[in-house]
Design an enzyme around this catalytic site. Structure first.
Site, PDB file in Angstrom:
ATOM      1  N   GLY A   1       0.848  -1.192   0.000  1.00 44.62           N
ATOM      2  CA  GLY A   1       0.000   0.000   0.000  1.00 44.62           C
ATOM      3  C   GLY A   1       0.877   1.232   0.000  1.00 44.62           C
ATOM      4  O   GLY A   1       2.098   1.143   0.133  1.00 44.62           O
ATOM      5  N   LYS A   2       0.281   2.377  -0.174  1.00 49.81           N
ATOM      6  CA  LYS A   2       1.037   3.635  -0.065  1.00 49.81           C
ATOM      7  C   LYS A   2       0.048   4.765   0.102  1.00 49.81           C
ATOM      8  O   LYS A   2      -1.063   4.716  -0.411  1.00 49.81           O
ATOM      9  CB  LYS A   2       1.863   3.874  -1.330  1.00 49.81           C
ATOM     10  N   GLY A   3       0.493   5.811   0.799  1.00 51.39           N
ATOM     11  CA  GLY A   3      -0.364   6.973   0.979  1.00 51.39           C
ATOM     12  C   GLY A   3       0.416   8.246   0.788  1.00 51.39           C
ATOM     13  O   GLY A   3       1.648   8.244   0.753  1.00 51.39           O
TER      14      GLY A   3
END
Ligand code: GLU
Length: 419
Positions: A106-108
């Site tokens: 994931g990444k934000g």
């Protein structure tokens, strides 16, 4: 014209396609491997110190959860957009699979230049994002971490917001925390450490000694500066370093710990007294050195710059610093590129150790962390070499993706499709 408008999500998909040609994969499976499962897009309304309101766009992409909880950092940068976050989350999937840790990806990110905000404003912004993330994160669901322009302080705020709202203690909801808040020894250095380890392994593979190498580092943040001093500890000469304000050079080698201290005090490495010359960013990237370490952002080296690169080995400390066209040029020039999904995987590997320690409420020594990191990194390097030597792959990146894609696919197939 620079390729800095190359879409990183398209780069990721091209990298996956390149490796898919060497594995047994159905069309539908490949589609799945190339797209995120979901992306949260949110607008955070934050009260500024003067009482006015500002709205910041923020994202969290959960790319693939087949092998475990989504895992990946949160960056604060004005260039954050949906496709960048999607790409970065995909790179996390294949990074975690490449080093064999039980996570998805994931990444934000928040579209903000944190330099323009006070500490109080940053705290309100971070807590507001944490509130938005709360329903979709958790130690078994999605585990954020630091990335560009975020660190222990932001992680501690996110942990505190989450735990307060959930009325629990769950330090494993986030990694990269300060030590007293449940962080791990060795986490801050971990990304730079895997860059050093993979550079060392690459040189050994080529029958060369890293102690004789000259090194240029683009980007002097957490990854680049630590890689620089750990390589210096092995005897290499760090001849050039840069940050977003400019580059400095000394053919006899820079004192990189002093340069780091200078940057901490002044905000930049430029004007550091140990340098003999100032360079442009492009001049640094095309220096005649043995090792080039891009440790800043995506698309740092495009096709045009790749043609001018003189380094023998590139070790990708940043995520996605080479465009696919640059990769092709570097294959023609016989430049070895140690891919990001291996070279900078030390960060998430020690995040994994942090999470294991949090779940066991037990603290490892720094020596144990570093030993385990070295084991994981060198084993992954060996897996990469096995594929590189046994398949007709064009480069090390494709070899590493073959390893990673096979692992994700195997887990997906063993689970089957439901419903
Ligand atoms: N942001 C780092 C990366 O790109 C670390 C991620 C993590 O520790 O989860 O790999």
């Amino acid at each position: 014209m620079a390729e800095d408008d190359v879409n990183p999500f398209e780069s990721l998909q091209e990298q996956i396609d390149d490796a898919a040609a060497f594995i047994d994969v159905e069309d539908g499976e490949l589609e799945r491997l190339k797209h995120p499962e979901r992306v949260l897009e949110t607008n955070l309304t934050v009260e500024m110190d003067d009482g006015s309101l500002e709205v910041f766009k923020a994202f969290r992409s959960q790319f693939n959860g087949d092998r475990g909880p989504y895992k990946g950092g949160i960056r604060y940068h004005p260039g954050v957009d949906r496709d960048e976050v999607k790409a970065l989350s995909g790179w996390m999937v294949y990074k975690c699979a490449a080093v064999g840790i039980p996570y998805g990806g994931g990444k934000g990110g928040i579209r903000v230049n944190p330099i323009n905000l006070s500490a109080d404003e940053l705290e309100r912004l971070t807590r507001s994002f944490a509130e938005e993330l709360r329903p979709i994160i958790g130690e078994d669901r999605d585990i954020p971490a630091p990335d560009v322009n975020t660190g222990q302080r932001e992680m501690n705020w996110i942990k505190d917001t989450y735990e307060t709202l959930e009325n629990t203690t769950e330090p494993g909801v986030i990694t990269g925390k300060a030590i007293e808040s449940g962080g791990s020894a060795g986490r801050v250095e971990a990304t730079g450490r895997s860059v050093m380890l993979t550079a060392r392994e690459m040189f050994a593979y080529l029958g060369r000694d890293i102690a004789d190498a000259t090194v240029a580092v683009q980007g002097y943040g957490n990854a680049g500066s630590v890689a620089a001093y750990l390589l210096d500890d092995l005897g290499a000469d760090i001849v050039a370093v840069s940050d977003s304000s400019g580059a400095i050079y000394n053919p006899d080698g820079l004192n990189e710990r002093a340069a780091k201290q200078f940057k901490r005090e002044t905000g930049s490495v430029v004007d550091f007294e140990g340098a003999t010359e100032e360079l442009t960013n492009d001049e640094l990237l095309t220096l005649d050195v043995d090792v080039l370490i891009p440790a800043a952002l995506e698309n740092a080296i495009d096709e045009r710059l790749a043609r001018e690169v003189q380094a023998d080995v590139i070790v990708e400390a940043a995520n996605g610093p080479l465009t696919p066209n640059a990769d092709e040029v570097l294959v023609e020039k016989d430049v070895y590129v140690v891919p990001d999904i291996l070279a900078n995987a030390g960060g998430v590997t020690v995040s994994y150790f942090e999470w294991v320690q949090n779940r066991q409420r037990f603290h490892w020594t720094e020596e144990r962390v570093n030993d385990e990191l070295e084991r994981v990194t060198t084993e992954a390097f060996d897996d990469l070499v096995d594929v590189y030597e046994s398949h007709e792959v064009p480069n090390l990146r494709t070899a590493m993706y073959v390893v990673a894609l096979r692992r994700v696919l195997q887990t997906f197939r063993e689970g089957g499709v439901w419903p």
